[in-house]
Write a protein that holds these residues in place. Structure first.
Motif, PDB file in Angstrom:
ATOM      1  N   ALA A 337       0.834  -1.201   0.000  1.00  0.00           N
ATOM      2  CA  ALA A 337       0.000   0.000   0.000  1.00  0.00           C
ATOM      3  C   ALA A 337       0.871   1.255   0.000  1.00  0.00           C
ATOM      4  O   ALA A 337       0.539   2.250  -0.654  1.00  0.00           O
ATOM      5  CB  ALA A 337      -0.933  -0.004   1.207  1.00  0.00           C
ATOM      6  N   VAL A 338       1.980   1.231   0.724  1.00  0.00           N
ATOM      7  CA  VAL A 338       2.859   2.416   0.724  1.00  0.00           C
ATOM      8  C   VAL A 338       3.280   2.744  -0.700  1.00  0.00           C
ATOM      9  O   VAL A 338       3.193   3.895  -1.149  1.00  0.00           O
ATOM     10  CB  VAL A 338       4.094   2.176   1.622  1.00  0.00           C
ATOM     11  CG1 VAL A 338       5.144   3.245   1.370  1.00  0.00           C
ATOM     12  CG2 VAL A 338       3.697   2.163   3.087  1.00  0.00           C
ATOM     13  N   PHE A 340       1.850   1.733  -3.506  1.00  0.00           N
ATOM     14  CA  PHE A 340       0.677   2.068  -4.305  1.00  0.00           C
ATOM     15  C   PHE A 340       0.302   3.539  -4.130  1.00  0.00           C
ATOM     16  O   PHE A 340       0.069   4.266  -5.092  1.00  0.00           O
ATOM     17  CB  PHE A 340      -0.484   1.183  -3.851  1.00  0.00           C
ATOM     18  CG  PHE A 340      -1.228   0.553  -4.982  1.00  0.00           C
ATOM     19  CD1 PHE A 340      -0.736  -0.599  -5.585  1.00  0.00           C
ATOM     20  CD2 PHE A 340      -2.412   1.108  -5.437  1.00  0.00           C
ATOM     21  CE1 PHE A 340      -1.418  -1.183  -6.634  1.00  0.00           C
ATOM     22  CE2 PHE A 340      -3.108   0.518  -6.485  1.00  0.00           C
ATOM     23  CZ  PHE A 340      -2.606  -0.628  -7.088  1.00  0.00           C
ATOM     24  N   PHE A 341       0.263   3.991  -2.867  1.00  0.00           N
ATOM     25  CA  PHE A 341      -0.164   5.362  -2.636  1.00  0.00           C
ATOM     26  C   PHE A 341       0.942   6.356  -2.971  1.00  0.00           C
ATOM     27  O   PHE A 341       0.653   7.508  -3.308  1.00  0.00           O
ATOM     28  CB  PHE A 341      -0.693   5.526  -1.214  1.00  0.00           C
ATOM     29  CG  PHE A 341      -2.082   4.969  -1.071  1.00  0.00           C
ATOM     30  CD1 PHE A 341      -3.180   5.697  -1.531  1.00  0.00           C
ATOM     31  CD2 PHE A 341      -2.308   3.715  -0.529  1.00  0.00           C
ATOM     32  CE1 PHE A 341      -4.460   5.180  -1.438  1.00  0.00           C
ATOM     33  CE2 PHE A 341      -3.584   3.187  -0.429  1.00  0.00           C
ATOM     34  CZ  PHE A 341      -4.663   3.915  -0.889  1.00  0.00           C
ATOM     35  N   ALA A 342       2.206   5.918  -2.880  1.00  0.00           N
ATOM     36  CA  ALA A 342       3.264   6.811  -3.334  1.00  0.00           C
ATOM     37  C   ALA A 342       3.095   7.072  -4.833  1.00  0.00           C
ATOM     38  O   ALA A 342       3.257   8.203  -5.308  1.00  0.00           O
ATOM     39  CB  ALA A 342       4.634   6.211  -3.051  1.00  0.00           C
ATOM     40  N   ILE A 344       0.225   6.807  -6.603  1.00  0.00           N
ATOM     41  CA  ILE A 344      -0.974   7.615  -6.854  1.00  0.00           C
ATOM     42  C   ILE A 344      -0.719   9.057  -6.432  1.00  0.00           C
ATOM     43  O   ILE A 344      -1.094  10.006  -7.138  1.00  0.00           O
ATOM     44  CB  ILE A 344      -2.193   7.021  -6.113  1.00  0.00           C
ATOM     45  CG1 ILE A 344      -2.504   5.633  -6.695  1.00  0.00           C
ATOM     46  CG2 ILE A 344      -3.403   7.936  -6.247  1.00  0.00           C
ATOM     47  CD1 ILE A 344      -3.759   5.005  -6.162  1.00  0.00           C
ATOM     48  N   PHE A 365      -2.310  -0.794 -12.415  1.00  0.00           N
ATOM     49  CA  PHE A 365      -3.075  -0.396 -11.220  1.00  0.00           C
ATOM     50  C   PHE A 365      -4.361  -1.200 -11.106  1.00  0.00           C
ATOM     51  O   PHE A 365      -4.680  -1.751 -10.061  1.00  0.00           O
ATOM     52  CB  PHE A 365      -3.425   1.099 -11.290  1.00  0.00           C
ATOM     53  CG  PHE A 365      -2.326   1.995 -10.817  1.00  0.00           C
ATOM     54  CD1 PHE A 365      -1.999   2.057  -9.470  1.00  0.00           C
ATOM     55  CD2 PHE A 365      -1.616   2.770 -11.699  1.00  0.00           C
ATOM     56  CE1 PHE A 365      -0.991   2.888  -9.011  1.00  0.00           C
ATOM     57  CE2 PHE A 365      -0.598   3.606 -11.255  1.00  0.00           C
ATOM     58  CZ  PHE A 365      -0.287   3.667  -9.913  1.00  0.00           C
TER      59      PHE A 365
ATOM     60  N   MET B  33      -9.508   3.123  -7.393  1.00  0.00           N
ATOM     61  CA  MET B  33      -9.609   3.432  -8.815  1.00  0.00           C
ATOM     62  C   MET B  33     -10.158   4.843  -9.034  1.00  0.00           C
ATOM     63  O   MET B  33      -9.761   5.536  -9.971  1.00  0.00           O
ATOM     64  CB  MET B  33     -10.503   2.412  -9.528  1.00  0.00           C
ATOM     65  CG  MET B  33      -9.871   1.059  -9.709  1.00  0.00           C
ATOM     66  SD  MET B  33      -8.280   1.105 -10.563  1.00  0.00           S
ATOM     67  CE  MET B  33      -7.197   0.498  -9.294  1.00  0.00           C
ATOM     68  N   TRP B  54      -0.477  10.597   1.918  1.00  0.00           N
ATOM     69  CA  TRP B  54      -0.436   9.428   1.032  1.00  0.00           C
ATOM     70  C   TRP B  54       0.227   8.260   1.739  1.00  0.00           C
ATOM     71  O   TRP B  54      -0.281   7.135   1.730  1.00  0.00           O
ATOM     72  CB  TRP B  54       0.365   9.759  -0.238  1.00  0.00           C
ATOM     73  CG  TRP B  54      -0.265  10.809  -1.085  1.00  0.00           C
ATOM     74  CD1 TRP B  54       0.177  12.082  -1.292  1.00  0.00           C
ATOM     75  CD2 TRP B  54      -1.470  10.680  -1.845  1.00  0.00           C
ATOM     76  NE1 TRP B  54      -0.670  12.761  -2.137  1.00  0.00           N
ATOM     77  CE2 TRP B  54      -1.689  11.923  -2.494  1.00  0.00           C
ATOM     78  CE3 TRP B  54      -2.399   9.642  -2.043  1.00  0.00           C
ATOM     79  CZ2 TRP B  54      -2.783  12.157  -3.330  1.00  0.00           C
ATOM     80  CZ3 TRP B  54      -3.482   9.871  -2.877  1.00  0.00           C
ATOM     81  CH2 TRP B  54      -3.666  11.131  -3.501  1.00  0.00           C
ATOM     82  N   LEU B  55       1.391   8.536   2.345  1.00  0.00           N
ATOM     83  CA  LEU B  55       2.205   7.439   2.857  1.00  0.00           C
ATOM     84  C   LEU B  55       1.680   6.901   4.185  1.00  0.00           C
ATOM     85  O   LEU B  55       1.499   5.689   4.343  1.00  0.00           O
ATOM     86  CB  LEU B  55       3.656   7.897   2.988  1.00  0.00           C
ATOM     87  CG  LEU B  55       4.233   8.399   1.655  1.00  0.00           C
ATOM     88  CD1 LEU B  55       5.607   9.011   1.852  1.00  0.00           C
ATOM     89  CD2 LEU B  55       4.303   7.266   0.640  1.00  0.00           C
ATOM     90  N   GLY B  58      -2.549   6.447   3.459  1.00  0.00           N
ATOM     91  CA  GLY B  58      -2.857   5.380   2.512  1.00  0.00           C
ATOM     92  C   GLY B  58      -2.060   4.126   2.767  1.00  0.00           C
ATOM     93  O   GLY B  58      -2.567   3.011   2.679  1.00  0.00           O
ATOM     94  N   GLY B  59      -0.767   4.326   3.077  1.00  0.00           N
ATOM     95  CA  GLY B  59       0.115   3.172   3.169  1.00  0.00           C
ATOM     96  C   GLY B  59      -0.001   2.419   4.480  1.00  0.00           C
ATOM     97  O   GLY B  59       0.144   1.205   4.507  1.00  0.00           O
TER      98      GLY B  59
END
Ligand code: HEM
Ligand code: CU
Ligand code: CU
Lengths: 840, 217
Positions: A337-338, A340-342, A344, A365, B33, B54-55, B58-59
């Motif tokens: 996830a880290v 993935f969001f980096a 995005i 993605f 998405m 984000w990190l 989200g992460g």
């Protein structure tokens, strides 16, 4: 010393090209250059992808309708086994190895990989091993036990033919290339960077490859050990996996998945590396969270080695253990996830362009996110009990592999193709190809989740119409043909672009990594002179006269902008700081890797055909040839500091402690130690878990022989340490004497081990005896090689390659001697200790 | 043979787990998405967003919030599916071999009896299966009743099975076991109490060779 300093770029190019280039015609077979070998890996991998793809089409054709008479179970079993095997071992891994080989030196600002001949050797091993499997397929003798070859089904009793041997031997042959690539990638990233590129300024792709290579280093040995043990069981009846004689089929599963799970991340990480490289360029901003990404790659690597049991949730493991592995498996979601969001976040704060490679990144993605989500579901134990070994898993694994590997690799193909070929596309076939692949893929595999939930197990060659799976399978098959057309179109597009594309302009995407500072297509030597790096975006800076780094480098305004002694030179740096440390001198093209691989092939084929005498000769000759690689290689006199241009100096790699080959030995011993640990783990695992223990006889190993081995090993380790002490290094007779003592020590240890081995009564009787025998054989082989390496050290010393300053050869040998002593002592401890513990 | 058309408590509990996870996954997928789509349709939308959102958000936070309850729920439902080891539960020894299933009813009145490729159980009553194999690895699976478990030579694995209502449920071998892997199917017949005793009574006595499975758990 004949320094020729040329500022005329054309003259400099001619001088460099003369020494770096490969002869035409048959001379091509002697290529060792990373650009050429990397390209070969990539093209060959795609050929195997084509073969795997055709097999996939056969599978889908067979399953399209119920009770199809197209393929019978015998053929179908070979087809799905070879599909999985080809895709995992002959396509995915070699493809990213090739990409790494091609790109890494260019991204890091070096002129080649650390061990060009090893690259070539690995390539040939891959081609020959892969061909063995394909020949088996053509002859109808292909392996048919599934790509994870579970015992006892793959044991001789239930698979008597040569099919399983082809898998075990062919794959082990191919794995030589994976291990050699792993070592080479690590050393290249550690040592062969442009001065100033400290670890925290490295391109992310290099970080991904570094971690991947380490995972390969520790992941492949368990598989190789498992394969060797299974082949020994099949050929000589030593019962490692036979429960009737103290073996255990679960041992195979542990060894296989100890490799097999990291394998999935080994395939994913390079593709994620492509994401982290291409995406920021097309988003026109730097990636966010560089450090976070590095940490999460490392975390993924560690986690992935603790998860293998999630492939074994149905073998009857206690619930608490299952819960642990389940939680650990879902924990992989964090580093994923880290990243993935980096990505995005980078898109969100940049100005993304919807260019063709970006389309494939978006495909990633979509597809990978879905694969990741079903992955979390599968890590949930009760759910796993239902869908394990069904088409749900088939769907999941393709979402992960196609999403997490194929889509990024296709993006990479379009992104770097201008670099490979110097050409850019004329038309937009690629867009059509993308949509066909994307739609076809989802059509095939999305509903396949449902097929699995409706109870269709994997690996069945047909089904009847009572189960309600017909329309699902038909749709899947149609989708797979749409996807196949997409891949065909992709191939056509690439061929068109390479042959007829427009000349591309330099750095077409506006990237900031060094590979775009070379000419396109790249010259044999990459850079006419090497840059000095001060940031993560070296292409935007320039120390030279113009504001264009590429031009400055071509004009020889960086390091090593000249040819010295007609030798191939690049720079080596200190690992963390990236400080200039050494001048690394590299070999040019030679046929010897090809010949060595051929002899290695003789070894593997003779093992397959059970010509063990020829195999033994092949093995000895292979070792001899590998030692021959060093003939005439090295310095016969101390050189001291050499100029590298820009007013700086560095010693040659033969005169520093951190030479690349010294690192290679260290890493090789890591892999070797992992193999050894797997073997020891196997023995202890059987003792604790396998049925029919304790064994009918407990050994009482000879004290005399053991004492001989202990003394020999201790002497070897001690003498090896003395041989590289400064005092000994300075005086030839003294260091040669110590080497002779080391050799004699190994000889004594070898004698001791052989006596102990012959004292093992009939190792086919019980796994305990078999494991003891193999453990002793393992250390005996190392002692025997210890004799060879000690003798080799004496030869090198006599030939004048060693001095107080040039001690590299002996230090490499000393590592081996010490390591052998350590594993030998552990073996003795085990074979003496285990019977005592069991007896009490 | 659908795992979603359940006929026993184990399968039912897993099916509800599936529906929960499907809904969760769909929401997450749609969310991610949509974010992705926004980055293209509203370029620069995240320019003001701090990197840590984000990190860290989200992460780390996002998966933690999703996974913790899921794991707890899964652990709880898995615990209930695990065989209780209650001695009152009827025991059947299952032996798999290429390519047939043999069921030995240890507690049958009048000595152990045996059936091949059809497992008789009493509807509404749990039964504990002690499963092993005499040759290669197979897997015992009745999709409508419960999850699968491997039959491994040299080991005994245990599965608890219960059918809510009388009926015939298809079972199959789920672990690839050679050329006739597909043919290695069986049936589970769940009977009413009275009928069950009659069926068991009519089965032939078990010959010693397929007696209680041996091996380490
Ligand atoms: C290109 C389109 C592809 C299609 C249509 C396809 C189709 C299939 C199907 C239907 C199966 C299940 C066979 C069975 O269980 O009876 C399968 C198995 C498998 N596929 Fe693919 N596949 C494709 C690509 C790939 C790729 C790219 C990879 C890996 C990089 C891959 C790896 C595997 C593996 C490892 C198995 C398991 C084989 C086994 O059970 O031993 N496939 N594939
Ligand atoms: Cu079976
Ligand atoms: Cu089977």
């Amino acid at each position: 010393m004949t320094d020729t300093t040329a500022t005329d770029p054309i003259r400099l190019h001619k001088q460099l090209d003369r020494i770096w280039s490969t002869a035409p015609g048959f001379g091509r077979l002697s290529a060792v250059n990373h650009t050429i070998v990397g390209r070969r890996f990539i093209v060959t991998a795609f050929v195997f992808f084509g073969i795997g793809g055709i097999l996939a089409m056969l599978i889908r054709a067979q399953l399209a309708t119920p009770r199809s008479a197209f393929l019978g179970p015998e053929i179908y079993n070979q087809v799905f086994t070879m599909h999985g095997t080809a895709m995992m071992f002959l396509f995915a891994i070699p493809l990213f190895e090739g990409l790494a080989m091609y790109l890494l030196p260019k991204m890091l600002g070096a002129r080649d990989m650390a061990f060009p001949r090893l690259s070539a050797y690995g390539y040939w091993c891959y081609v020959f091993g892969g061909s063995m499997l394909i020949i088996g397929l053509v002859l109808g003798l292909a392996p048919d036990g599934g790509w994870f070859m579970y015992t006892p089904l793959s044991s001789r009793t239930y698979t008597p033919g040569i099919n399983a041997d082809i898998w075990l031997i062919g794959i082990t042959f191919v794995e030589i290339s994976a291990l050699s690539a792993a070592i080479e990638i690590i050393v290249t990233i550690f040592k062969l960077r442009a001065p100033g590129m400290s670890l925290d300024k490295m391109p992310l792709f290099a970080w991904y490859m570094l971690v991947t290579a380490f995972m390969m280093l520790f992941g492949f040995p368990p598989l190789i050990v498992g394969s060797v043990l299974l082949e020994i069981e099949r050929a000589f009846d030593l019962p490692f996996f036979d429960p009737a004689r103290g073996g255990d089929p679960l041992l195979w599963q542990h060894l296989f998945w100890l490799f097999g799970h990291p394998e999935v991340y080994i395939i994913f990480l390079p593709a994620a590396g492509v994401m982290s490289t291409v995406l920021p360029v097309l988003a026109r901003r730097e990636i966010i969270g560089y450090i976070w990404i590095v940490v999460s790659i490392v975390a993924m690597a560690f986690l992935s080695f603790g998860l293998w049991v999630h492939h074994m949730f149905t073998v009857g493991i206690p619930h608490l253990a299952l819960a642990f592995f389940s939680a650990a498996s879902t924990a992989v979601a964090f580093p994923t996830a880290v990243q993935f969001f980096a990505w995005i976040g980078t898109l969100a704060s940049g100005r993304p362009q919807l260019k063709l490679p970006m389309l494939f990144l978006l495909g990633f993605f979509f597809v990978f996110a879905m694969g990741g989500l079903t992955g979390v579901m599968l890590a949930i134990v009760p759910f796993n009990w239902q869908v394990h070994d069904t088409h749900f898993v088939v769907a999941h694994l393709h979402y992960v592999l196609v999403g997490g590997f194929i889509f990024p690799m296709l993006a990479a193909a379009y992104y770097w193709l201008p670099h490979f070929s110097g050409r850019s596309p004329r038309h937009s076939l690629g867009i059509t190809a993308f949509w066909l692949i994307f739609v076809g893929f989802n059509l095939t595999f999305l509903i396949m989740h449902l097929t699995g939930l409706l109870g269709m197990p994997r690996r069945i060659y047909t089904y009847d119409d009572a189960a309600g799976w017909e329309w699902l399978n038909l749709v899947s098959s149609i989708g797979s043909f749409v996807m196949a057309i997409g891949f065909a179109l992709f191939t056509v597009d690439i061929v068109l672009q390479v042959t007829m594309g427009r000349r591309a302009k330099r750095n077409p995407w506006g990237a900031k990594t060094l590979e775009w500072a070379t000419a396109m297509p790249p010259p044999t030597y990459n850079f006419a002179s090497l840059p000095s790096v001060t940031s993560r975006t070296p292409l935007t800076e320039s120390g030279g006269k113009s504001d264009n780094l590429a031009i400055d480098l071509a004009r020889g305004q960086g390091y090593l902008g000249f040819v010295r002694d007609g030798r191939l030179e690049t720079l080596g740096v200190e690992i963390t700081s990236g400080r200039l440390e050494q001048v690394v001198r590299l070999p040019n093209s030679t046929f010897i890797p090809l010949f060595t691989a051929m002899i290695t092939g003789v070894f593997f084929v003779s093992v397959l055909l059970k010509f063990y005498l020829v195999a033994a000769i092949g093995f000895v000759v292979t070792i001899a040839m590998l030692l021959m690689w060093t003939r005439g290689w090295g310095d016969r006199a101390d050189r001291g500091l050499m100029s590298v241009g820009l007013g700086e100096e560095a010693p040659p790699h033969t005169e520093v402690t951190g030479a690349p080959s010294n690192w290679a030995m260290t890493l090789g011993l890591f892999a070797n130690g992992t193999a050894y640990a797997s073997l020891a783990f196997g023995m202890l695992f059987l003792w604790v878990v396998a049925p029919n223990w304790p064994p009918p006889v407990l050994l009482d190993p000879s004290v005399l022989a053991s004492a001989l081995a202990v003394v020999g090993l201790a002497a070897a380790a001690f003498a090896a340490a003395r041989s590289v002490a400064p005092a000994a290094l300075a005086r030839a007779p003294q260091r040669e004497l110590w080497l002779a003592v080391a050799g004699a020590g190994h000889g004594a240890a070898l004698a001791g081990f052989v006596v102990l081995m012959t004292a093992v009564p009939d190792p086919t009787r019980h796994a305990y005896l078999a494991a003891t025998f193999v453990l002793l054989a393992y250390v005996a082989l190392h002692a025997a090689l210890g004799v060879v390496f000690a003798a080799y050290g004496i030869v090198r010393s006599r030939a004048g390659y060693v001095s107080a300053l040039r001690s590299l050869d002996l230090r490499i040998g000393a590592q081996w001697h010490r390591y052998t002593a350590a594993i030998g002592l552990i073996a003795l401890l085990l074979i003496h200790g285990l019977p005592r513990v069991m007896g009490s | 043979m659908s795992t979603l058309d359940t006929a026993g408590p184990a399968a039912a509990s897993i099916a509800s787990l599936w529906w929960v996870m499907l809904i969760g996954a769909t929401l997450i997928f749609t969310f991610v998405m949509s974010l992705l789509a926004l980055t293209f349709f509203r370029p620069g939308i995240g320019r003001g967003t701090p990197v840590a959102w984000w990190l860290v958000g989200g992460g780390l936070a996002f998966p933690a919030v999703v996974l913790t309850p899921l794991l707890i729920y899964a652990l709880w439902s898995g615990e209930r599916l695990f065989p209780t080891g209650d001695p009152a539960v009827a025991q059947v020894d299952v032996v798999a071999r290429q390519w047939e299933w043999t069921f030995t009813y240890r507690n049958a009145t009048g000595g152990a009896v045996r059936s091949s490729n059809t497992l008789h159980i009493q509807a509404g009553q749990p039964v504990q299966l002690n499963i092993t194999s005499t040759d290669v690895i197979h897997a015992f699976w009745v999709p409508r009743l419960a999850g699968k478990i491997d039959a491994i030579p040299g080991h005994v694995t245990v599965l608890q099975l219960k059918a809510d209502t009388p009926g015939v449920y298809r079972g199959l071998c789920a672990e690839f076991c050679g050329v006739a892997h597909l043919e290695m199917q069986f049936a589970v017949e769940a009977h009413e109490a009275g009928a069950f005793d009659a069926v068991i009574g009519g089965l032939p006595p078990a010959t010693p060779d397929v007696n209680a499975p041996r091996g380490r758990p």
